[in-house]
Scaffold this active site. Sequence first.
Site, mmCIF file in Angstrom:
data_model
loop_
_atom_site.group_PDB
_atom_site.id
_atom_site.type_symbol
_atom_site.label_atom_id
_atom_site.label_comp_id
_atom_site.label_asym_id
_atom_site.label_seq_id
_atom_site.Cartn_x
_atom_site.Cartn_y
_atom_site.Cartn_z
ATOM 1 C CB ILE A 66 -63.307 24.626 -63.656
ATOM 2 C CG1 ILE A 66 -64.369 25.477 -64.357
ATOM 3 C CG2 ILE A 66 -61.920 24.981 -64.197
ATOM 4 C CD1 ILE A 66 -64.237 26.975 -64.088
ATOM 5 N N GLY A 67 -62.616 22.203 -61.856
ATOM 6 C CA GLY A 67 -61.593 21.449 -61.140
ATOM 7 C C GLY A 67 -61.845 21.457 -59.646
ATOM 8 N N GLY A 69 -60.001 21.801 -55.789
ATOM 9 C CA GLY A 69 -58.801 22.225 -55.078
ATOM 10 C C GLY A 69 -58.933 21.883 -53.616
ATOM 11 N NE ARG A 70 -53.925 23.832 -51.133
ATOM 12 C CZ ARG A 70 -53.137 24.804 -50.680
ATOM 13 N NH1 ARG A 70 -52.880 24.906 -49.414
ATOM 14 N NH2 ARG A 70 -52.626 25.675 -51.517
ATOM 15 C CG PHE A 71 -59.802 26.448 -50.346
ATOM 16 C CD1 PHE A 71 -59.463 26.598 -49.020
ATOM 17 C CD2 PHE A 71 -58.926 26.890 -51.313
ATOM 18 C CE1 PHE A 71 -58.261 27.180 -48.659
ATOM 19 C CE2 PHE A 71 -57.728 27.473 -50.963
ATOM 20 C CZ PHE A 71 -57.374 27.613 -49.630
ATOM 21 N N GLY A 72 -62.513 23.093 -52.089
ATOM 22 C CA GLY A 72 -63.777 22.635 -52.632
ATOM 23 C C GLY A 72 -63.681 22.577 -54.140
ATOM 24 C CB VAL A 74 -63.463 25.950 -59.354
ATOM 25 C CG1 VAL A 74 -63.717 27.179 -60.215
ATOM 26 C CG2 VAL A 74 -62.613 26.330 -58.141
ATOM 27 C CE LYS A 86 -61.384 28.001 -55.279
ATOM 28 N NZ LYS A 86 -59.986 28.269 -54.958
ATOM 29 C CG ASP A 182 -52.968 29.469 -51.467
ATOM 30 O OD1 ASP A 182 -51.858 28.907 -51.386
ATOM 31 O OD2 ASP A 182 -53.996 28.875 -51.852
#
Length: 346
Positions: A66-67, A69-72, A74, A86, A182
């Site tokens: 899906i996309g 982000g900062r954490f890894g 998804v 995620k 967040d």
Amino acid sequence: GEDPQVHDSQGSNGDGSISAELSPGGHTWDRNKWNNFTIRGPSAQNSWSEVTIPLNKIEFKKNKLIGKGRFGSVVRGYHFGDVAVKFLNMDHVEDEDRLEHFKAEVASFKNTRHDNIVLCLGYCLDHSSLGIVMGLCKGRTLHSILHGPNAERVDMVAAIKYATEICQGVSYLHQKKIIHKDLRTKNIFIESKQRAVITDLGLFSMQRLRFPKRNNSMVVPKHWLAYLAPELIREIAGDLRELSFSPQSDVFSFGTIWFELITSSIPFDSNHPDMIIYSVGKGITAPLHNVATIREVKDILMRCWSFNPSDRPTFLTCNTLLNNLPKKRLDRSPSYPMVRSYESIF
Ligand code: ADP
Ligand code: MG
């Protein structure tokens, strides 16, 4: 023009879509580290096994990413229904304390049940990755609705409805002693039945706060600073690694979301991060004189953006303030212009 010093979530194009491939070896996680991890007391062990979902019990389809982000990353999957997993980038989790802390946080995430909080189904762990399994949010993020390429007009009735639902979701979290940490419009989905759904609670503490310096400038995720309360901004300026998030810092972030809802813009959008850090740390907020709306609407904003954390209202109070907005006068108030730039104040 994009400021080269400001980085968005890796690879994401801002409206949630992404074309990059998920690299199979992208998540490095030492299983032994996990197994050696001491679980304190039998109850902790039980609660952990209850929330673990074996990775092979989740069906992953083609084009599952899906996309990022900062954490890894998804990814989309199926586990008795559509889920989003995620996968956390774990290579930076060096110490067991941090892991223990995270474990406690995810367990409390699993214990939440609220209409406006994404459903957490559990966690999956295999030799190389740790994933959080949650309900798949349908619809667009509030960020994409307000600022994306196909931005939609959000009228005052809808703005109040979304803000109220966000307030109710976060006040539920605060009552459960969970700080979101967040709250951003990218972490709020508006589902088909016009319901606001909040994602990514508490995950922030997994991020190693390291801001690489380039040409003596700090590189921070794009737009992130706009949500950070002055007391946190000051910690960043002081090079602190752990930010002291609080229920009051969540309220400040909510203020920014309220600003976005009423202006369709993001505070300090065109300003350099160093400038934002300097100004916000000194107590400067985005000016509101250009925002054509009634005093009561601005009043909520100003209270949430109070410099002193103890001057900020609780989410319960925000909920009441939103409820008490004079709907009739709002209907007649002029539509709010888009406020795009704050360069003039610096
Ligand atoms: P960010 O919050 O900065 O966009 P994330 O890592 O949280 O980064 O999300 C990466 C992508 O996955 C984003 O496009 C986000 O909208 C999407 N996403 C995150 N959680 C979910 C979910 N539960 N359902 C559907 N999409 C999600
Ligand atoms: Mg997110």
